[in-house]
Scaffold this active site. Structure first.
Site, PDB file in Angstrom:
ATOM      1  CG  ASN A   1      -0.387   0.037   2.520  1.00  0.00           C
ATOM      2  OD1 ASN A   1       0.565   0.635   2.964  1.00  0.00           O
ATOM      3  ND2 ASN A   1      -0.354  -1.263   3.494  1.00  0.00           N
TER       4      ASN A   1
ATOM      5  CG  ASP B   1      -6.031  -5.924   6.547  1.00  0.00           C
ATOM      6  OD1 ASP B   1      -5.589  -5.721   7.832  1.00  0.00           O
ATOM      7  OD2 ASP B   1      -6.803  -4.788   6.281  1.00  0.00           O
TER       8      ASP B   1
ATOM      9  CE  LYS C   1       8.125 -11.223 -14.921  1.00  0.00           C
ATOM     10  NZ  LYS C   1       8.767 -10.436 -16.023  1.00  0.00           N
TER      11      LYS C   1
ATOM     12  CG  PHE D   1      -2.878   5.535  13.605  1.00  0.00           C
ATOM     13  CD1 PHE D   1      -1.772   4.987  14.471  1.00  0.00           C
ATOM     14  CD2 PHE D   1      -2.945   6.748  12.833  1.00  0.00           C
ATOM     15  CE1 PHE D   1      -0.971   6.381  14.977  1.00  0.00           C
ATOM     16  CE2 PHE D   1      -1.892   7.638  13.208  1.00  0.00           C
ATOM     17  CZ  PHE D   1      -1.093   7.358  14.163  1.00  0.00           C
TER      18      PHE D   1
ATOM     19  CE  LYS E   1     -10.447  -0.811  11.139  1.00  0.00           C
ATOM     20  NZ  LYS E   1      -9.903  -0.103  10.070  1.00  0.00           N
TER      21      LYS E   1
ATOM     22  CE  LYS F   1      -8.291  -3.869  14.497  1.00  0.00           C
ATOM     23  NZ  LYS F   1      -7.265  -3.890  13.611  1.00  0.00           N
TER      24      LYS F   1
END
Ligand code: PMT
Length: 402
Positions: free
Chosen positions: A209, A278, A288, A322, A336, A340
């Site tokens: 990301n 995730d 490859k 976060f 969250k 968590k």
């Protein structure tokens, strides 16, 4: 360095010309520099040079009516965030050590409550003279900061110690002291995660990301500056890790999990600013993957949720997560926080301009497990890091009082 004031005392030595470079560099850092010159200093450099470099009047005489009252000696003494004397002769060091205040510079130093940094420059024999050394020791014991002179060929032709320290070293010391934070994290161990993770598809491709690591690195840097022992666990980034912390590089979410778990038990605070992937491919090809006209379907499996696991294992640690959301951020973020088992969550809407991934700025809403909520405006990640640490400090204090 905006809104900081340095009073620069220049005394009479050939190195007085180097004080011009120091003044100029401090001004370029956004600092207001007020120069005080002794009579001898004016024999080497004209006050007009400093006046032009600093855009401020130069104080030269106790009894001459000042151009503006804010450069009168008591005003300057009060205004100073830091007092620098460079170059400092044996004479000014001796006067300060003996408590003599008989000119503009010595009276202002005596009246100031700001930290005083002294950069001596003189002939080697003078510098090594026991009286000068005793005076330096006396002042060091009283909390005055000294920047040792360098060795080299001196203006008088002698070779040895006594040259004014390098301008870079002097400027760096001043900036460091001005930037000094309260040491309110001393004795605390803070673990910070930062950056993305990469999940390999084959030897040349991966899923990842846009996290740059800037948010996590800013938190680690701020915690170091506030005295914490910091462990930074970082995914692959292109930015330089902050000085003064242990940085552990990882690639995958699984590796990040292993490192975080290793350091969790002894941590006082754990901040998960990283953006771990995730998902990971169910199958990683050892060669490859070839192009295929029909396209390619990759099956992904869920990675461990590191933060959720930390919440489950939590004992005395302050656990901060976060939430990177693109819609309904408060609702999802609060979910969250609860799921968590966090003490606090920093919610950012990463669909907004200048917020989240890659930017130097961020905008978050802090929500604590008590329900307390604080929406902070857009600001630099460095500034934000300190505000997050302020909130965590409150949580640590509350915990200490229970
Ligand atoms: O790195 P920058 O470019 O500076 O960008 C900053 C940031 C956008 C990455 C940062 O501000 C941020 O929001 N970090 C969290 C990113 C994220 O993964 O958010 P999330 O809502 O998907 O995850 C919630 C929390 O669980 C996060 O604390 C995350 O670290 C943690 N997590 C997520 C997945 C996973 N497998 N394990 C986790 O521990």
């Amino acid at each position: 360095m905006m809104n900081k004031t340095v009073v620069l005392g220049v005394t009479g030595g050939i190195a007085a010309y180097k004080a011009c470079e120091i003044a100029s560099r401090l001004v370029k850092s956004g600092i207001e520099v007020n120069v005080i010159m002794t009579r001898s200093a004016q024999e080497f450099v004209r006050p007009l040079v400093f006046q032009s470099l600093t855009n401020r009047p130069v104080a030269t005489d106790m009894f001459k009516e000042p151009v503006t009252w804010d450069i009168e000696h008591i005003s300057l003494a009060k205004k100073a965030d830091l007092f620098l004397i460079a170059p400092a002769t044996a004479n000014i060091i001796g006067k300060i050590a003996a408590g003599i205040a008989d000119d503009m510079l010595s009276t202002t130093v005596m009246a100031t409550k700001a930290p005083v940094v002294i950069a001596p420059a003189m002939n080697t024999a003078m510098y090594n003279n026991v009286i000068v050394q005793r005076n330096i020791q006396t002042l060091s014991d009283l909390g005055y900061h000294f920047i040792s002179p360098a060795e080299g060929r001196l203006a008088c032709g002698d070779t040895g110690i006594g040259k004014l320290a390098d301008v870079d070293i002097i400027v760096e010391k001043v900036l460091e002291l001005l930037d000094q934070q309260p040491q309110d994290y001393k004795g605390k161990k803070v673990v910070v995660t930062a950056g993305p993770t990469r999940e390999a598809l084959d030897p040349v491709r991966y899923i990842s990301n846009h996290s740059s690591g800037k948010m996590g690195y800013s938190l680690a840097e701020a915690a170091v500056k506030r005295g914490a022992e910091v462990i930074l666990i970082s995914g692959p980034t292109h930015i330089k890790p902050p000085c003064g912390c242990q940085t552990i590089f990882v690639t995958t979410t699984e590796e990040m999990y292993q490192e975080v778990i290793k350091h969790y038990e002894n941590a006082d605070v754990l901040i998960k600013a990283a953006a771990p992937s995730d998902y990971t491919p169910e199958f990683v090809s050892d060669h490859k993957i070839k192009k295929n006209k029909e396209g390619l379907t990759i099956k992904l499996k869920l990675n461990k949720d590191i933060l959720k696991e930390l919440g489950r294992l939590k004992k005395k640690q302050i656990l901060v997560g976060f939430a990177a959301e693109t819609d309904n951020e408060l609702e999802y973020g609060k979910k969250k926080l609860e799921e968590k088992n966090l003490d606090m969550i920093c919610i950012n809407n990463v669909a907004q301009e200048n917020v989240g991934f890659g930017y130097d700025t961020n905008k978050i809403t802090l929500v604590k497990k008590t329900g307390e909520e604080k929406s902070l405006p857009l600001m630099s990640k460095k500034e934000l890091a300190n505000m997050i640490l302020d909130e965590i400090k409150d949580l640590l204090m509350e915990q200490d009082h229970i």
